[in-house]
Design a protein around this motif. Structure first.
Motif, mmCIF file in Angstrom:
data_model
loop_
_atom_site.group_PDB
_atom_site.id
_atom_site.type_symbol
_atom_site.label_atom_id
_atom_site.label_comp_id
_atom_site.label_asym_id
_atom_site.label_seq_id
_atom_site.Cartn_x
_atom_site.Cartn_y
_atom_site.Cartn_z
ATOM 1 N N SER A 17 -5.531 10.944 66.106
ATOM 2 C CA SER A 17 -4.857 11.792 65.128
ATOM 3 C C SER A 17 -3.448 11.270 64.835
ATOM 4 N N ALA A 18 -2.761 10.855 65.863
ATOM 5 C CA ALA A 18 -1.392 10.356 65.694
ATOM 6 C C ALA A 18 -1.372 9.073 64.865
ATOM 7 N N GLU A 19 -2.311 8.193 65.097
ATOM 8 C CA GLU A 19 -2.357 6.953 64.320
ATOM 9 C C GLU A 19 -2.573 7.255 62.837
ATOM 10 N N HIS A 20 -3.452 8.174 62.567
ATOM 11 C CA HIS A 20 -3.705 8.545 61.165
ATOM 12 C C HIS A 20 -2.456 9.187 60.530
ATOM 13 N N GLU A 21 -1.843 10.100 61.264
ATOM 14 C CA GLU A 21 -0.660 10.787 60.734
ATOM 15 C C GLU A 21 0.499 9.813 60.519
ATOM 16 N N GLY A 22 0.706 8.926 61.481
ATOM 17 C CA GLY A 22 1.767 7.917 61.344
ATOM 18 C C GLY A 22 1.521 7.012 60.149
ATOM 19 N N SER A 23 0.298 6.590 59.990
ATOM 20 C CA SER A 23 -0.039 5.744 58.834
ATOM 21 C C SER A 23 0.176 6.496 57.524
ATOM 22 N N ARG A 24 -0.185 7.755 57.521
ATOM 23 C CA ARG A 24 0.005 8.562 56.320
ATOM 24 C C ARG A 24 1.494 8.692 55.984
ATOM 25 N N ILE A 25 2.308 8.954 56.999
ATOM 26 C CA ILE A 25 3.749 9.105 56.780
ATOM 27 C C ILE A 25 4.353 7.802 56.250
ATOM 28 N N VAL A 26 3.961 6.689 56.867
ATOM 29 C CA VAL A 26 4.463 5.388 56.404
ATOM 30 C C VAL A 26 3.984 5.121 54.979
ATOM 31 N N GLY A 27 2.723 5.414 54.699
ATOM 32 C CA GLY A 27 2.198 5.229 53.342
ATOM 33 C C GLY A 27 2.909 6.112 52.329
ATOM 34 N N ASP A 28 3.118 7.381 52.718
ATOM 35 C CA ASP A 28 3.851 8.293 51.837
ATOM 36 C C ASP A 28 5.269 7.791 51.586
ATOM 37 N N ALA A 29 5.905 7.300 52.637
ATOM 38 C CA ALA A 29 7.275 6.787 52.488
ATOM 39 C C ALA A 29 7.293 5.577 51.559
ATOM 40 N N ARG A 30 6.350 4.702 51.732
ATOM 41 C CA ARG A 30 6.290 3.522 50.856
ATOM 42 C C ARG A 30 5.980 3.927 49.415
ATOM 43 N N SER A 31 5.074 4.866 49.255
ATOM 44 C CA SER A 31 4.762 5.346 47.903
ATOM 45 C C SER A 31 5.986 5.996 47.257
ATOM 46 N N GLU A 32 6.684 6.808 48.025
ATOM 47 C CA GLU A 32 7.882 7.471 47.510
ATOM 48 C C GLU A 32 8.959 6.442 47.163
ATOM 49 N N ALA A 33 9.128 5.451 48.030
ATOM 50 C CA ALA A 33 10.116 4.399 47.755
ATOM 51 C C ALA A 33 9.734 3.641 46.480
ATOM 52 N N GLN A 34 8.481 3.334 46.313
ATOM 53 C CA GLN A 34 8.023 2.627 45.108
ATOM 54 C C GLN A 34 8.226 3.484 43.865
ATOM 55 N N ARG A 35 7.914 4.772 43.987
ATOM 56 C CA ARG A 35 8.101 5.683 42.870
ATOM 57 C C ARG A 35 9.575 5.751 42.474
ATOM 58 N N LEU A 36 10.451 5.838 43.470
ATOM 59 C CA LEU A 36 11.889 5.883 43.193
ATOM 60 C C LEU A 36 12.360 4.591 42.529
ATOM 61 N N ARG A 37 11.881 3.453 43.010
ATOM 62 C CA ARG A 37 12.255 2.164 42.401
ATOM 63 C C ARG A 37 11.824 2.127 40.934
ATOM 64 N N GLU A 38 10.589 2.541 40.664
ATOM 65 C CA GLU A 38 10.081 2.508 39.288
ATOM 66 C C GLU A 38 10.860 3.477 38.393
ATOM 67 N N GLU A 39 11.190 4.631 38.917
ATOM 68 C CA GLU A 39 11.933 5.620 38.145
ATOM 69 C C GLU A 39 13.330 5.094 37.798
ATOM 70 N N VAL A 40 14.000 4.503 38.764
ATOM 71 C CA VAL A 40 15.333 3.945 38.527
ATOM 72 C C VAL A 40 15.247 2.782 37.547
ATOM 73 N N ASP A 41 14.265 1.920 37.722
ATOM 74 C CA ASP A 41 14.103 0.778 36.818
ATOM 75 C C ASP A 41 13.866 1.254 35.387
ATOM 76 N N ASP A 42 13.036 2.286 35.201
ATOM 77 C CA ASP A 42 12.780 2.835 33.862
ATOM 78 C C ASP A 42 14.059 3.392 33.257
ATOM 79 N N TYR A 43 14.822 4.120 34.049
ATOM 80 C CA TYR A 43 16.071 4.709 33.571
ATOM 81 C C TYR A 43 17.046 3.613 33.142
ATOM 82 N N VAL A 44 17.230 2.627 33.989
ATOM 83 C CA VAL A 44 18.173 1.544 33.674
ATOM 84 C C VAL A 44 17.668 0.730 32.487
ATOM 85 N N ASP A 45 16.370 0.472 32.419
ATOM 86 C CA ASP A 45 15.817 -0.286 31.293
ATOM 87 C C ASP A 45 16.069 0.439 29.983
ATOM 88 N N THR A 46 15.872 1.747 29.974
ATOM 89 C CA THR A 46 16.120 2.537 28.757
ATOM 90 C C THR A 46 17.593 2.478 28.369
#
Length: 165
Positions: free
Chosen positions: A93-122
C-alpha cells in the motif's frame, strides 16, 4: 502617455497634414513637431521594454517557485514512501501511495510549467504585436519625413521656374 496613444497622435498629425498641390500621397508636415513626437515615442518605448523584461523575470520566479514546490512535494512523497515501506503489512500500500504522490507532484509541476509558459507566451506575443505596430508606424513616419524632405529640396531648387511636369 501610452506608446499606442503617441503613435495615434503621429498618425493623426500625418492624416491632418495639408496636401502638396497636385499630389494625393504627399503632404506638408511640421518637421519639428513630428520629430518631437517621434522622440517622445522613443522615450516611452524603453518603459515597455522594461515591462517585458520584468515579465520575463516574473516568469522565471514563478518557474523557480514551481520547481521548488515540485521538489518539496517529491521529497515529501519519497519520505512518506520510505516511512510506509518500513512497516511490513502496509509495504504494498505504501509503495502505491508513494508512487501516486510522486506522480501527482510531477503532474502538478508539469501543469504549472505549462500554465506559466502559456501566460508568458501570450504576454510576449502581445508585446511582439505592439513592437511590430510601433516599428511599422515609425517606418511610415520616417518615409513620410523623407518624402517631405525630398519635396522641400525640390521646391528650393526650382522656386523661380515652373514645375517640370
Amino acid at each position: 502617455m501610452d506608446p499606442f496613444d503617441r503613435i495615434d497622435e503621429i498618425i493623426a498629425l500625418v492624416e491632418g497634414a495639408r496636401s502638396v498641390p497636385m499630389s494625393r500621397t504627399n503632404c506638408v508636415l511640421d518637421r519639428g513637431e513630428l520629430i518631437g513626437l517621434l522622440d517622445q515615442l522613443r522615450q516611452e518605448l524603453p518603459t515597455e521594454l522594461r515591462r517585458a523584461t520584468a515579465l520575463l523575470e516574473e516568469r522565471d520566479k514563478i518557474l523557480d517557485a514551481g520547481r521548488h514546490e515540485a521538489e518539496r512535494i517529491i521529497s515529501e512523497g519519497e519520505a512518506e514512501h520510505a516511512r510506509l515501506v518500513s512497516v511490513n503489512e502496509v509495504t504494498v500500500s505504501a509503495e502505491h501511495e508513494g508512487s501516486r504522490i510522486v506522480g501527482d507532484a510531477r503532474s502538478e509541476a508539469q501543469r504549472l510549467r505549462e500554465e506559466v509558459d502559456d501566460y508568458v507566451d501570450t504576454a510576449l506575443a502581445n508585446f511582439e504585436q505592439f513592437l511590430t505596430r510601433s516599428l511599422a508606424s515609425i517606418e511610415r513616419g520616417r518615409d513620410k519625413m523623407h518624402a517631405l524632405r525630398e519635396i522641400g529640396s525640390f521646391n528650393s531648387e526650382n522656386e523661380s521656374g515652373p514645375l517640370p511636369f
